[in-house]
Write a protein that holds these residues in place. Structure first.
Motif, PDB file in Angstrom:
ATOM      1  N   GLY A 237      10.712   5.383   1.704  1.00 16.07           N
ATOM      2  CA  GLY A 237      10.055   6.503   1.182  1.00 16.07           C
ATOM      3  C   GLY A 237      11.048   6.502  -0.527  1.00 16.07           C
ATOM      4  O   GLY A 237      12.070   5.919  -0.456  1.00 16.07           O
ATOM      5  N   TYR A 238      10.311   7.281  -1.192  1.00 12.89           N
ATOM      6  CA  TYR A 238      10.959   7.313  -2.547  1.00 12.89           C
ATOM      7  C   TYR A 238      10.917   8.960  -2.810  1.00 12.89           C
ATOM      8  O   TYR A 238       9.981   9.522  -2.542  1.00 12.89           O
ATOM      9  CB  TYR A 238       9.934   6.700  -3.604  1.00 12.89           C
ATOM     10  N   ALA A 239      11.887   9.317  -3.600  1.00 10.29           N
ATOM     11  CA  ALA A 239      11.957  11.073  -3.812  1.00 10.29           C
ATOM     12  C   ALA A 239      11.419  11.243  -5.440  1.00 10.29           C
ATOM     13  O   ALA A 239      11.546  12.439  -5.659  1.00 10.29           O
ATOM     14  CB  ALA A 239      13.506  11.440  -3.862  1.00 10.29           C
ATOM     15  N   ASN A 240      11.157  10.282  -5.891  1.00  8.32           N
ATOM     16  CA  ASN A 240      10.601  10.298  -7.328  1.00  8.32           C
ATOM     17  C   ASN A 240       9.036  10.001  -7.410  1.00  8.32           C
ATOM     18  O   ASN A 240       8.748   9.626  -8.575  1.00  8.32           O
ATOM     19  CB  ASN A 240      11.350   9.768  -8.491  1.00  8.32           C
ATOM     20  N   GLY A 241       8.279  10.052  -6.432  1.00 13.10           N
ATOM     21  CA  GLY A 241       6.869  10.021  -6.470  1.00 13.10           C
ATOM     22  C   GLY A 241       6.436   8.709  -6.577  1.00 13.10           C
ATOM     23  O   GLY A 241       7.170   7.692  -6.620  1.00 13.10           O
TER      24      GLY A 241
ATOM     25  N   VAL B 207       0.944  -1.077   0.024  1.00 13.30           N
ATOM     26  CA  VAL B 207       0.034   0.008  -0.189  1.00 13.30           C
ATOM     27  C   VAL B 207       1.095   1.320  -0.025  1.00 13.30           C
ATOM     28  O   VAL B 207       1.799   1.292   1.036  1.00 13.30           O
ATOM     29  CB  VAL B 207      -0.911   0.055   1.250  1.00 13.30           C
ATOM     30  N   THR B 208       0.765   2.087  -0.934  1.00  8.21           N
ATOM     31  CA  THR B 208       1.548   3.264  -1.131  1.00  8.21           C
ATOM     32  C   THR B 208       0.861   4.668  -1.237  1.00  8.21           C
ATOM     33  O   THR B 208      -0.532   4.185  -1.061  1.00  8.21           O
ATOM     34  CB  THR B 208       2.264   3.062  -2.630  1.00  8.21           C
ATOM     35  N   ALA B 209       1.493   5.809  -0.830  1.00  9.51           N
ATOM     36  CA  ALA B 209       0.891   6.920  -0.943  1.00  9.51           C
ATOM     37  C   ALA B 209       1.703   8.042  -1.291  1.00  9.51           C
ATOM     38  O   ALA B 209       2.929   7.808  -1.254  1.00  9.51           O
ATOM     39  CB  ALA B 209       0.238   7.175   0.413  1.00  9.51           C
ATOM     40  N   SER B 210       1.269   9.059  -1.925  1.00 12.96           N
ATOM     41  CA  SER B 210       2.038  10.203  -2.188  1.00 12.96           C
ATOM     42  C   SER B 210       1.119  11.542  -2.117  1.00 12.96           C
ATOM     43  O   SER B 210      -0.124  11.533  -2.252  1.00 12.96           O
ATOM     44  CB  SER B 210       2.647  10.056  -3.731  1.00 12.96           C
TER      45      SER B 210
ATOM     46  N   ALA C 215       6.973   9.920  -2.195  1.00 12.37           N
ATOM     47  CA  ALA C 215       5.976   8.732  -1.993  1.00 12.37           C
ATOM     48  C   ALA C 215       6.443   7.896  -0.989  1.00 12.37           C
ATOM     49  O   ALA C 215       7.713   7.639  -0.788  1.00 12.37           O
ATOM     50  CB  ALA C 215       6.057   8.271  -3.381  1.00 12.37           C
ATOM     51  N   LEU C 216       5.592   6.921  -0.568  1.00  7.36           N
ATOM     52  CA  LEU C 216       6.029   5.938   0.315  1.00  7.36           C
ATOM     53  C   LEU C 216       5.323   4.629   0.301  1.00  7.36           C
ATOM     54  O   LEU C 216       4.153   4.601  -0.302  1.00  7.36           O
ATOM     55  CB  LEU C 216       5.578   6.180   1.870  1.00  7.36           C
ATOM     56  N   VAL C 217       6.043   3.567   0.334  1.00  8.42           N
ATOM     57  CA  VAL C 217       5.261   2.176   0.653  1.00  8.42           C
ATOM     58  C   VAL C 217       4.986   2.125   2.262  1.00  8.42           C
ATOM     59  O   VAL C 217       5.950   2.305   2.855  1.00  8.42           O
ATOM     60  CB  VAL C 217       6.437   0.987   0.443  1.00  8.42           C
TER      61      VAL C 217
END
Length: 410
Positions: free
Chosen positions: A146-150, A83-86, A125-127
Motif C-alpha cells: 500500500g501507498y498513502a500518497n496515491g 498492476v496497481t490500483a487506487s 493506492a496499491l501494488v
C-alpha cells in the motif's frame, strides 16, 4: 493467493481484472531488472492505454478495469509488470473497500488465480499483483503493498515522472526546500563560517536555470526534450530542434463518464479564426472537414466508453491557408450533463506521421458547465505555431455557442 505467494503462469497472455465496491483507477508499469521504468511510456493507464506487450482496458464503472500482459510481446530487458490500483474518488482510502485481482487466461477468460489484499486501512493506492520473469519462466505474485500518497507515490517509486511541468513548481518551492544552496546565509549561521561563503558562489549560477522552466500559467517551452505536459495557461512552441513542426498533427480528446454516471455525449470541435479574430469555420461532428481538408474530424463518439482518444481532429499545419491564424479546440456536452459528471477529460497533440505524443493537457477541477475551451493554437509572425492549455468553461451545449467566447480568448 495470499500476500507474497506466487504461481507459474500456464499461458503467455494473461489479463488482470481488478474489482472493488467502488470505481478504481487501474494501471500497469513495465519494469527493468532495477525495478524502474525505462521512460514514462512504460506507465500504462487510462490516458496511455497501450504499450509494448501491455494494454489497459476501462470497465467504464460497470465492469472491472483490466491490464492485459502478453509476455511474448514484452521488450527485451522488461522483467516485471506491476498492476496497481487506487480509488477514483479523491482522497478515498481502501478501508472497507478491499479490491480483488483476478488473473485470467486472456484468450479463454478462465480464472488462473485471485487475490484480495487483507487488512487495508489508510492506503490510497496499491501494488496488487506483479507478473515477473524468474529463471526463464513467467510467474504471478500476490503483493498488496500500500501507498498513502496515491498513484503518484507508486509512479514516483518506479521512476515515472509525475507532473512533467514540475519545473514550474520548483521555481517557488526550490528555494525553501533546498536551503543549503540558495539560502545558506540566513539559515546556516550555526554552521562553520567557511561553509556559507563556499556555497554563496554556487547560488548566483542558479538564476540562469529559472528562465528555462516555465512558471504555472506563464512562460513558453518547446518540444526539444520530448513530450510536454501542460498546466492551465501554459504555452508550448511547436518547435523541435529549432525547426517549426509543419506537419500533420492530431488533437486527441478523451473522457469517461464519472463513476456511476450515465453515458455522456461529448463533442470535440475546432474553431478556425482569422487575424482579426474573425470566425472562418468550425469543424465538428456535423462538418467533418473544413478549410479544404486541412482540418478533419474523426466523427462522433456518443458515450466516451473505451480506452484511448474518444474523438480525434487532424490538423495539417502546413496546408492551413494563411488567413487561418488561430484555432481553438473545444468540447461540449451535447447531452446536457455538466463537466462535473465527466471523469478524466484530457486533450493531447500527436505527430500524425509517427503517433508520437507531443503535448498533453489533463483537464482537472471541472466546473458545472456544458462547454469547455481545452486549448488554442496560434500562428506567430515567424510562422511557428504555439499551443496554450486553456481549460476555460462556458455555458454551451454546441460549438455554435463557443464561437464568440473562443474568439475573445485568442
Amino acid at each position: 493467493m495470499t500476500p507474497g505467494s506466487n504461481i507459474p503462469l500456464p499461458v503467455p497472455r494473461v489479463a488482470v481484472d481488478v474489482s472493488a465496491p467502488v470505481r478504481l483507477d487501474v494501471s500497469g508499469l513495465l519494469l527493468t531488472a532495477d525495478g524502474k521504468v525505462r521512460s514514462d511510456d512504460d506507465f500504462i493507464f487510462y490516458n496511455q492505454p497501450s504499450g509494448p506487450g501491455v494494454t489497459y482496458r476501462s470497465g467504464g464503472g460497470a465492469t472491472p478495469d483490466s491490464i492485459t500482459v502478453d509476455t511474448t510481446a514484452l521488450p527485451p530487458g522488461i522483467e516485471k509488470i506491476v498492476v496497481t490500483a487506487s480509488p477514483d474518488a479523491a482522497d478515498q482510502t481502501f478501508q472497507g473497500i478491499e479490491p480483488t485481482a483476478t488473473v485470467r487466461d486472456a484468450a479463454s477468460g478462465s480464472v488462473i488465480a485471485t487475490f484480495t489484499p487483507p487488512r487495508l486501512g489508510t492506503e490510497t493506492a496499491l501494488v496488487i499483483v506483479e507478473i515477473y520473469l524468474r529463471g526463464g519462466a513467467w510467474k504471478a505474485r500476490a503483493v498488496g503493498q500500500g501507498y498513502a500518497n496515491g498513484l503518484a507515490g507508486i509512479a514516483t517509486d518506479f521512476g515515472v515522472t509525475v507532473e512533467e511541468p514540475a519545473p514550474a513548481q520548483p521555481a517557488a518551492p526550490a528555494q525553501p526546500v533546498t536551503p543549503p544552496a540558495p539560502t545558506p546565509t540566513p539559515h546556516t549561521p550555526v554552521t562553520p563560517p567557511p561553509a556559507p561563503p563556499a556555497m554563496a558562489p554556487a547560488a548566483p549560477p542558479a538564476p540562469p536555470a529559472p528562465p528555462a522552466p516555465p512558471a504555472p500559467g506563464a512562460g513558453k517551452i518547446n518540444l526539444d526534450k520530448g513530450r510536454v505536459s501542460l498546466q492551465k495557461n501554459q504555452t508550448v512552441s511547436l518547435v523541435k530542434g529549432g525547426r517549426p513542426l509543419l506537419s500533420q498533427v492530431k488533437m486527441g480528446l478523451g473522457w469517461e463518464p464519472a463513476y456511476r454516471g450515465k453515458d455522456i455525449d461529448l463533442d470535440a470541435s475546432v474553431i478556425a479564426y482569422g487575424p482579426q479574430r474573425n470566425h472562418i469555420d468550425s469543424c465538428y461532428f456535423g462538418k467533418l472537414s473544413i478549410v479544404n481538408g486541412a482540418i478533419k474530424h474523426s466523427g462522433d463518439n456518443l458515450t466516451g466508453e473505451g480506452g484511448g482518444d474518444d474523438e480525434v481532429i487532424v490538423v495539417d499545419l502546413g496546408r492551413l491557408p494563411q488567413e487561418v491564424t488561430g484555432l481553438v479546440f473545444t468540447v461540449n456536452s451535447f447531452s446536457g450533463q455538466k463537466f462535473t459528471e465527466v471523469a478524466k477529460a484530457y486533450c493531447r497533440l500527436l505527430d500524425a506521421a509517427t503517433g508520437e505524443e507531443l503535448v498533453r493537457f489533463d483537464l482537472t477541477n471541472a466546473e458545472a458547465q456544458t462547454g469547455v475551451m481545452m486549448a488554442k493554437l496560434i500562428r506567430q509572425f515567424t510562422g511557428e505555431w504555439e499551443m496554450t492549455a486553456m481549460g476555460d468553461f462556458v455555458k454551451s451545449r454546441t460549438v455554435r455557442g463557443m464561437v464568440k467566447p473562443a474568439a475573445q480568448a485568442l
